[in-house]
Write an enzyme that holds these catalytic residues in place. Structure first.
Site, short mmCIF file in Angstrom:
data_model
loop_
_atom_site.label_atom_id
_atom_site.label_comp_id
_atom_site.label_asym_id
_atom_site.label_seq_id
_atom_site.Cartn_x
_atom_site.Cartn_y
_atom_site.Cartn_z
N SER A 244 0.81 -1.23 0.00
CA SER A 244 0.00 0.00 0.00
C SER A 244 0.84 1.28 0.00
O SER A 244 0.29 2.37 -0.06
CB SER A 244 -0.90 0.00 1.23
OG SER A 244 -0.10 -0.07 2.40
N LYS A 245 2.16 1.14 0.06
CA LYS A 245 3.01 2.33 0.18
C LYS A 245 3.51 2.81 -1.19
O LYS A 245 3.38 2.11 -2.19
CB LYS A 245 4.19 2.02 1.11
CG LYS A 245 3.75 1.58 2.52
CD LYS A 245 2.84 2.61 3.16
CE LYS A 245 2.64 2.44 4.65
NZ LYS A 245 1.97 1.21 5.09
N ASN A 246 4.11 4.00 -1.23
CA ASN A 246 4.56 4.59 -2.50
C ASN A 246 5.54 3.68 -3.24
O ASN A 246 5.46 3.53 -4.45
CB ASN A 246 5.24 5.94 -2.25
CG ASN A 246 4.27 6.99 -1.73
OD1 ASN A 246 3.24 6.66 -1.16
ND2 ASN A 246 4.61 8.26 -1.91
#
Ligand SMILES: *Cc1c(COP(=O)(O)O)cnc(C)c1O
Length: 386
Positions: free
Chosen positions: A189-191
């Site tokens: 879910s992170k960049n």
């Protein structure tokens, strides 16, 4: 023929970005000599993390949560010690201290950035307080000048949860370089992501050595591999946080694409913020606050609706228009485990309680097309808050 909204392909809340070199690196790691944590991709990813984040030293871990756990080893709390944490955050921020018998003390957040409220911290400090955790929500910096001062005045460790703020800065200084250490997450879910993964940013060689030991079950195995000692021994407490080379290979490719990922994410963020401004003002909806001097990371875009009913109504409205929107962070201070293992700061956490009911997150990722962004904006602005 008229196309009804239900015939549109739904826009997912998140979509995995695959970087240019990712396939090639995965194959290479699979057939490489080192499948475990000492391969060349582990080394390359670590170097890239240092370059992008500005960290003096860094280590990879299996997740952002184990990065926080490693941080908790290094801060070395005793049972009964207290650690100030925001209530409005991810569970691991409190859990890693509770696991050690320490008491998470929940502090409220600011209504504009949703970061820990620097004005509420000092009232929560006691003789047992050992550390403060600053989580940079959405990659918008906490008030670091103030937090660093408080940590120094009361001799507290300052831990940054920089899961959202990788590459972001506060008055020109990279997030994650203010504290004694900072946790990163490379969760899906992170960049920048490798499915499950994390890292710790470390300011000096001394704490970097301790991190190397703690993440190898408390042994000096790394020094052994470097030929610095002739056998490795158990010398401290620790666990195994080594990231598999296959995941480090994916992470390396993603880190190489960091500028492109960030360019796209910022484009979406700005588009939402500009296109939704009038609608938000007319409907009593608040947009993210970004104080002067904060270069954020475009990790997420959120809106604050007037109340729970309008938030739930909006999620349902967006779903009908093919847009997946989510909310997050149930406050920790009044959760089952929070009540059992923690305590709430004297001022309580009314802002966290309110925000948690009212926040909605829109799809934001590299690869969200222009057409999709426009559809999201149309769906949002088609909603009337009553
Ligand atoms: C994602 C995240 C983490 C770590 O999560 P993992 O899934 O364990 O990588 C920690 N803190 C915050 C604020 C996060 O968003």
């Amino acid at each position: 023929m008229r196309v009804t909204t239900s015939e549109l392909t739904p826009i997912p809340f998140n979509r995995t970005y695959v970087a240019e070199n990712q396939h090639e690196y995965v194959l290479s790691a699979m057939h490489g000599k080192w499948a475990s944590g000492y391969g060349r991709f582990n080394e390359q990813a670590t170097d890239l993390i240092r370059k992008i984040s500005g960290a003096e030293h860094a280590v990879l871990t299996t997740s952002g949560s184990t990065a926080l756990d490693l941080a908790a080893f290094l801060v070395d709390v005793e049972p009964g010690d207290e650690v100030l944490v925001p209530s409005y955050t991810f569970v691991a921020v409190a859990n890693v201290w509770a696991v050690r018998g320490a008491v998470p003390v929940f502090v409220d957040c600011r209504p504009d950035t949703l970061n820990i409220d620097e004005e509420a911290i000092e009232a929560a400090i006691t003789s047992r307080t050992r550390a403060i955790v600053a989580m940079h929500y959405g990659g918008v910096a906490c008030e670091m000048t103030r937090l660093v001062k408080i940590a120094e005045r009361y001799d507290l460790a300052l831990v940054e949860d920089n899961a959202h703020g990788f590459g972001a800065s506060y008055h020109g200084r990279p997030l994650g370089t203010f504290g004694n250490l900072a946790a990163l997450s490379f969760h899906a879910s992170k960049n920048v992501q490798c499915g499950e993964g994390g890292g710790v940013m470390l300011p000096d060689a001394e704490i970097a050595r301790r991190a190397d030991i703690a993440r190898e079950n408390g042994t000096n195995r790394r020094e052994f591999f470097r030929g610095q000692v002739d056998k490795y021994r158990w010398i401290e407490k620790g666990a195994n946080y080594m990231l598999a080379e296959l995941l480090a290979a994916q992470l390396t490719a993603q880190l190489e694409a960091f500028d492109e990922i960030q360019r796209q994410r910022h484009e979406v963020w700005r588009f939402y913020d500009e296109e939704l401004a009038d609608w938000a003002a007319a409907n009593g909806v608040a947009r993210p606050g970004v104080p002067d001097g904060c270069d954020h990371a475009a990790h997420l875009y959120y809106l604050l609706l007037p109340d729970l009913a309008s938030r739930e109504g909006m999620i349902a409205h967006l779903a009908r228009h093919g847009v997946q929107a989510h909310f997050h962070y149930m406050p920790l201070h009044n959760s089952v485990a929070g009540l059992r293992f923690g305590r709430v700061a004297p001022d309580g956490c009314p802002v966290a309680e309110s925000v948690s009911d009212r926040l909605i997150r829109l799809p934001l990722y590299a690869g969200l097309t222009e057409g999709e962004r426009e559809r999201v904006v149309r769906a949002v602005t088609g909603y009337r808050v009553r």
